[in-house]
Design a protein around this motif. Structure first.
Motif, PDB file in Angstrom:
ATOM      1  N   GLU A  80      75.549  46.603  -2.563  1.00  0.00           N
ATOM      2  CA  GLU A  80      77.153  46.288  -2.483  1.00  0.00           C
ATOM      3  C   GLU A  80      77.562  45.259  -4.296  1.00  0.00           C
ATOM      4  OE1 GLU A  80      78.858  47.100   0.294  1.00  0.00           O
ATOM      5  OE2 GLU A  80      78.139  49.222   0.846  1.00  0.00           O
ATOM      6  N   VAL A  81      76.761  44.373  -4.546  1.00  0.00           N
ATOM      7  CA  VAL A  81      77.158  43.810  -5.421  1.00  0.00           C
ATOM      8  C   VAL A  81      77.003  43.835  -7.017  1.00  0.00           C
ATOM      9  CG1 VAL A  81      76.370  41.905  -3.969  1.00  0.00           C
ATOM     10  CG2 VAL A  81      74.778  43.354  -5.941  1.00  0.00           C
ATOM     11  N   THR A  82      77.393  43.167  -7.793  1.00  0.00           N
ATOM     12  CA  THR A  82      77.957  43.943  -9.099  1.00  0.00           C
ATOM     13  C   THR A  82      76.627  43.553 -10.241  1.00  0.00           C
ATOM     14  OG1 THR A  82      78.245  41.095  -9.841  1.00  0.00           O
ATOM     15  CG2 THR A  82      80.909  42.757  -9.051  1.00  0.00           C
ATOM     16  N   ARG A  83      76.043  43.751 -10.942  1.00  0.00           N
ATOM     17  CA  ARG A  83      75.392  44.007 -11.976  1.00  0.00           C
ATOM     18  C   ARG A  83      74.789  42.787 -12.064  1.00  0.00           C
ATOM     19  NH1 ARG A  83      71.999  47.332 -14.834  1.00  0.00           N
ATOM     20  NH2 ARG A  83      73.747  48.940 -13.847  1.00  0.00           N
ATOM     21  N   GLY A  84      76.411  41.570 -12.478  1.00  0.00           N
ATOM     22  CA  GLY A  84      76.043  39.801 -12.469  1.00  0.00           C
ATOM     23  C   GLY A  84      75.983  39.438 -12.082  1.00  0.00           C
ATOM     24  N   ALA A  85      76.322  39.788 -10.451  1.00  0.00           N
ATOM     25  CA  ALA A  85      75.690  39.188  -9.376  1.00  0.00           C
ATOM     26  C   ALA A  85      74.069  38.983  -9.326  1.00  0.00           C
ATOM     27  CB  ALA A  85      75.821  39.222  -8.295  1.00  0.00           C
ATOM     28  N   LEU A  86      73.142  40.626 -10.429  1.00  0.00           N
ATOM     29  CA  LEU A  86      71.691  40.605 -10.096  1.00  0.00           C
ATOM     30  C   LEU A  86      71.352  40.216 -11.291  1.00  0.00           C
ATOM     31  CD1 LEU A  86      69.246  42.181  -9.463  1.00  0.00           C
ATOM     32  CD2 LEU A  86      70.063  43.936 -11.506  1.00  0.00           C
ATOM     33  N   TYR A  87      72.020  39.913 -12.533  1.00  0.00           N
ATOM     34  CA  TYR A  87      71.800  39.344 -13.846  1.00  0.00           C
ATOM     35  C   TYR A  87      72.017  37.829 -13.740  1.00  0.00           C
ATOM     36  CZ  TYR A  87      70.477  42.802 -15.789  1.00  0.00           C
ATOM     37  OH  TYR A  87      69.637  44.745 -16.213  1.00  0.00           O
ATOM     38  N   HIS A  88      72.623  37.109 -12.191  1.00  0.00           N
ATOM     39  CA  HIS A  88      72.652  35.969 -12.170  1.00  0.00           C
ATOM     40  C   HIS A  88      71.520  35.142 -12.044  1.00  0.00           C
ATOM     41  CE1 HIS A  88      74.848  31.891 -10.998  1.00  0.00           C
ATOM     42  NE2 HIS A  88      74.537  32.103  -9.859  1.00  0.00           N
ATOM     43  N   GLN A  89      70.488  36.044 -10.915  1.00  0.00           N
ATOM     44  CA  GLN A  89      69.568  35.578 -10.002  1.00  0.00           C
ATOM     45  C   GLN A  89      69.212  35.625 -10.933  1.00  0.00           C
ATOM     46  OE1 GLN A  89      69.801  33.878  -7.018  1.00  0.00           O
ATOM     47  NE2 GLN A  89      72.335  34.499  -6.989  1.00  0.00           N
ATOM     48  N   PHE A  90      68.827  37.371 -11.788  1.00  0.00           N
ATOM     49  CA  PHE A  90      67.639  37.505 -11.752  1.00  0.00           C
ATOM     50  C   PHE A  90      67.137  37.244 -13.251  1.00  0.00           C
ATOM     51  CE2 PHE A  90      67.047  38.184  -7.944  1.00  0.00           C
ATOM     52  CZ  PHE A  90      65.702  37.764  -7.454  1.00  0.00           C
ATOM     53  N   ALA A  91      66.569  37.291 -13.907  1.00  0.00           N
ATOM     54  CA  ALA A  91      66.500  36.923 -15.947  1.00  0.00           C
ATOM     55  C   ALA A  91      67.111  38.582 -16.409  1.00  0.00           C
ATOM     56  CB  ALA A  91      65.804  36.713 -16.637  1.00  0.00           C
ATOM     57  N   ASP A  92      65.710  39.932 -15.811  1.00  0.00           N
ATOM     58  CA  ASP A  92      66.096  41.026 -16.019  1.00  0.00           C
ATOM     59  C   ASP A  92      65.434  41.465 -14.579  1.00  0.00           C
ATOM     60  OD1 ASP A  92      63.718  40.512 -16.551  1.00  0.00           O
ATOM     61  OD2 ASP A  92      63.713  40.124 -18.519  1.00  0.00           O
ATOM     62  N   LYS A  93      64.792  43.231 -15.156  1.00  0.00           N
ATOM     63  CA  LYS A  93      64.971  44.057 -13.847  1.00  0.00           C
ATOM     64  C   LYS A  93      63.254  43.712 -13.960  1.00  0.00           C
ATOM     65  CE  LYS A  93      62.816  48.567 -12.697  1.00  0.00           C
ATOM     66  NZ  LYS A  93      63.024  49.855 -13.558  1.00  0.00           N
ATOM     67  N   GLN A  94      62.126  43.206 -14.595  1.00  0.00           N
ATOM     68  CA  GLN A  94      60.560  42.938 -14.680  1.00  0.00           C
ATOM     69  C   GLN A  94      60.976  41.314 -13.692  1.00  0.00           C
ATOM     70  OE1 GLN A  94      59.096  42.141 -18.417  1.00  0.00           O
ATOM     71  NE2 GLN A  94      56.978  41.562 -17.146  1.00  0.00           N
ATOM     72  N   ASP A  95      62.032  40.730 -14.025  1.00  0.00           N
ATOM     73  CA  ASP A  95      62.084  39.393 -13.163  1.00  0.00           C
ATOM     74  C   ASP A  95      62.182  39.333 -12.003  1.00  0.00           C
ATOM     75  OD1 ASP A  95      62.038  36.573 -13.600  1.00  0.00           O
ATOM     76  OD2 ASP A  95      64.162  36.040 -13.169  1.00  0.00           O
ATOM     77  N   LEU A  96      63.269  39.997 -11.659  1.00  0.00           N
ATOM     78  CA  LEU A  96      63.418  40.559 -10.160  1.00  0.00           C
ATOM     79  C   LEU A  96      62.062  41.052  -9.456  1.00  0.00           C
ATOM     80  CD1 LEU A  96      64.914  41.405  -8.002  1.00  0.00           C
ATOM     81  CD2 LEU A  96      66.200  43.428  -9.139  1.00  0.00           C
ATOM     82  N   PHE A  97      60.975  41.881 -10.336  1.00  0.00           N
ATOM     83  CA  PHE A  97      60.111  42.684  -9.592  1.00  0.00           C
ATOM     84  C   PHE A  97      59.113  41.159  -9.582  1.00  0.00           C
ATOM     85  CE2 PHE A  97      55.642  44.342 -10.513  1.00  0.00           C
ATOM     86  CZ  PHE A  97      55.805  45.755  -9.371  1.00  0.00           C
ATOM     87  N   ARG A  98      58.622  40.242 -10.778  1.00  0.00           N
ATOM     88  CA  ARG A  98      57.790  39.654 -10.675  1.00  0.00           C
ATOM     89  C   ARG A  98      58.509  38.653  -8.800  1.00  0.00           C
ATOM     90  NH1 ARG A  98      59.582  37.088 -14.423  1.00  0.00           N
ATOM     91  NH2 ARG A  98      58.415  37.700 -16.085  1.00  0.00           N
ATOM     92  N   ALA A  99      59.636  38.590  -8.800  1.00  0.00           N
ATOM     93  CA  ALA A  99      60.024  37.477  -7.477  1.00  0.00           C
ATOM     94  C   ALA A  99      59.776  38.376  -6.466  1.00  0.00           C
ATOM     95  CB  ALA A  99      61.460  37.678  -7.453  1.00  0.00           C
ATOM     96  N   VAL A 100      59.613  39.916  -6.832  1.00  0.00           N
ATOM     97  CA  VAL A 100      58.791  40.948  -4.992  1.00  0.00           C
ATOM     98  C   VAL A 100      57.560  40.515  -5.345  1.00  0.00           C
ATOM     99  CG1 VAL A 100      59.281  43.098  -4.847  1.00  0.00           C
ATOM    100  CG2 VAL A 100      61.179  41.788  -5.755  1.00  0.00           C
TER     101      VAL A 100
END
Length: 161
Positions: A80-100
């Motif tokens: 329940e956040v915006t896509r902008g909030a996601l991309y503020h934290q992570f460069a892309d989906k791969q960057d998010l996966f890398r953190a996980v």
């Protein structure tokens, strides 16, 4: 046209979802928020809370559906956040996966370390450490992230960093 818009709006309402879906979504969100800790007060705390929330939900979805089967839209919808909030934290989906992936690796290392520290001798440390690795890495959530998707998504060089 009005009927179509009204139908779509009705489907978007939480009470239009099947009860099992509403319960699953609420439980997932509650678990993610409870792991995020107390309500944040400062902007930095809010950013950290959002990051932890996104990581928790992404981990759950990557574990359940894999990297390819998880879209960023599903992550932001569940969080329940915006896509902008996601991309503020992570460069892309791969960057998010890398953190996980990094968090999952750290959990495995911690599990191995706890077993190795209590070993009576070096041989026992090796044997118990291997067993701890296999046990941790074969768990349903970590297996898919670390053993299957990690090598495919991040590649060998990226994983060694």
């Amino acid at each position: 046209m009005r009927f179509l818009v009204a139908s779509l709006a009705a489907c978007a309402r939480p009470d239009a979802m099947p009860a099992s879906s509403r319960k699953k979504k609420a439980a997932s969100k509650k678990a993610a928020k409870s792991s995020a800790g107390p309500e944040p007060r400062t902007k930095q705390e809010q950013r950290e809370a959002t990051r932890r929330l996104l990581l928790g939900i992404a981990r759950e979805l990557f574990s359940e559906h894999g990297y390819a089967g998880t879209g960023t839209e599903a992550i932001v919808r569940r969080a329940e956040v915006t896509r902008g909030a996601l991309y503020h934290q992570f460069a892309d989906k791969q960057d998010l996966f890398r953190a996980v992936f990094v968090e999952a690796q750290q959990e495995i290392v911690a599990a191995i370390g706890a077993v190795v520290e209590s070993a009576a001798d070096d041989w026992r440390a090796l044997v118990d450490g291997c067993k701890a690795f296999l046990s941790a890495a074969s768990g349903p959530g970590l297996h898919r992230i670390v053993m299957l998707d990690g090598p495919a998504v991040l590649g060998l060089e990226e994983r060694r960093r």
